[in-house]
Design a protein around this motif. Structure first.
Motif, PDB file in Angstrom:
ATOM      1  N   GLY A  37     -51.262 -47.613  32.586  1.00 44.36           N
ATOM      2  CA  GLY A  37     -50.245 -46.793  31.937  1.00 44.36           C
ATOM      3  C   GLY A  37     -50.686 -45.351  31.851  1.00 44.36           C
ATOM      4  O   GLY A  37     -51.869 -45.041  32.001  1.00 44.36           O
ATOM      5  N   ILE A  49     -46.073 -49.493  30.235  1.00 45.54           N
ATOM      6  CA  ILE A  49     -47.309 -50.190  30.566  1.00 45.54           C
ATOM      7  C   ILE A  49     -46.998 -50.986  31.830  1.00 45.54           C
ATOM      8  O   ILE A  49     -45.969 -51.664  31.906  1.00 45.54           O
ATOM      9  CB  ILE A  49     -47.759 -51.113  29.424  1.00 45.54           C
ATOM     10  N   THR A  86     -42.679 -48.877  26.276  1.00 45.46           N
ATOM     11  CA  THR A  86     -43.261 -48.761  24.940  1.00 45.46           C
ATOM     12  C   THR A  86     -42.240 -48.372  23.881  1.00 45.46           C
ATOM     13  O   THR A  86     -42.485 -48.572  22.691  1.00 45.46           O
ATOM     14  CB  THR A  86     -44.363 -47.698  24.922  1.00 45.46           C
ATOM     15  N   VAL A 113     -54.589 -50.897  26.946  1.00 43.91           N
ATOM     16  CA  VAL A 113     -54.264 -49.528  27.360  1.00 43.91           C
ATOM     17  C   VAL A 113     -53.941 -48.715  26.110  1.00 43.91           C
ATOM     18  O   VAL A 113     -53.116 -49.141  25.288  1.00 43.91           O
ATOM     19  CB  VAL A 113     -53.061 -49.497  28.324  1.00 43.91           C
TER      20      VAL A 113
END
Length: 198
Positions: A37, A49, A86, A113
């Motif tokens: 990401g 991601i 996200t 991440v």
């Protein structure tokens, strides 16, 4: 999927035997893949991601690594790259991904991440006099704070932006055309910092 068969045999002290069998079905767990990401984004923006080589028949759930809270809905693997959004972020967040097969087997992907969110860029705008006559001029004002702290672009917009002395400075002068009746003009100023955040 693999089926294992086990047989158990009992023998008593007279030499007699009895037995029974048990079948155990083992389903494969999803492969622990690497996720990726964008490392840094602007305040209140979103990113994805990514999983580069997802598996067919496996669903992937993005999770906030602090408490494993689900983020959004699971995304079905397609044998290729998939994106797990996200949503808009206002704070730096670390994510993990849980993969679940149709049989209910699950695997957490091999890494987390962290998405770093830049500071919010706040813009203030105004004018010393917001009611003028059409034969007068007035200075608009603006300033910015936050973001990267270095602002590369200032842009004023609005229906009457062509009557500003400049649309790319912090404090242009508004010189209105003649109007037949009282008219309200709205101007919007946008600052962009050197990270591309607005």
């Amino acid at each position: 999927q693999t089926v294992y068969t086990f047989t158990v045999t009992y023998t008593d002290n007279a030499g007699c035997t009895g037995f029974n069998t048990v079948n155990v079905t083992v389903d494969p767990a999803p492969v622990a893949l690497a996720v990726g990401g964008t490392a840094t984004i602007c305040y209140n923006s979103s990113t994805n991601i990514t999983i580069a080589a997802s598996q067919n028949g496996v669903s992937y759930q993005l999770r906030d690594n602090a408490g494993n809270t689900p983020v959004g809905s699971p995304v079905a693997g397609n044998g290729g790259a998939i994106n797990l959004p996200t949503g808009n972020l206002t704070a730096t967040t670390t994510y993990n991904v849980l993969a679940t097969s149709a049989a209910g087997c699950d695997t957490q992907m091999s890494n987390t991440v962290t998405i770093t969110v830049r500071p919010v860029l706040t813009v203030t705008a105004g004018t010393a006099d917001n009611v003028i006559c059409d034969d007068e001029t007035v200075a608009l004002s603006s300033s910015a704070a936050g973001g990267s702290g270095t602002y590369t672009t200032i842009a004023w917009t609005g229906l009457a932006s062509g009557q500003l002395s400049s649309t790319s400075v912090a404090a242009p002068t508004f010189n209105p055309n003649a109007v037949g009746a009282q008219t309200v003009y709205t101007f919007t100023v946008t600052y962009t910092d050197n990270a591309g955040c607005t």
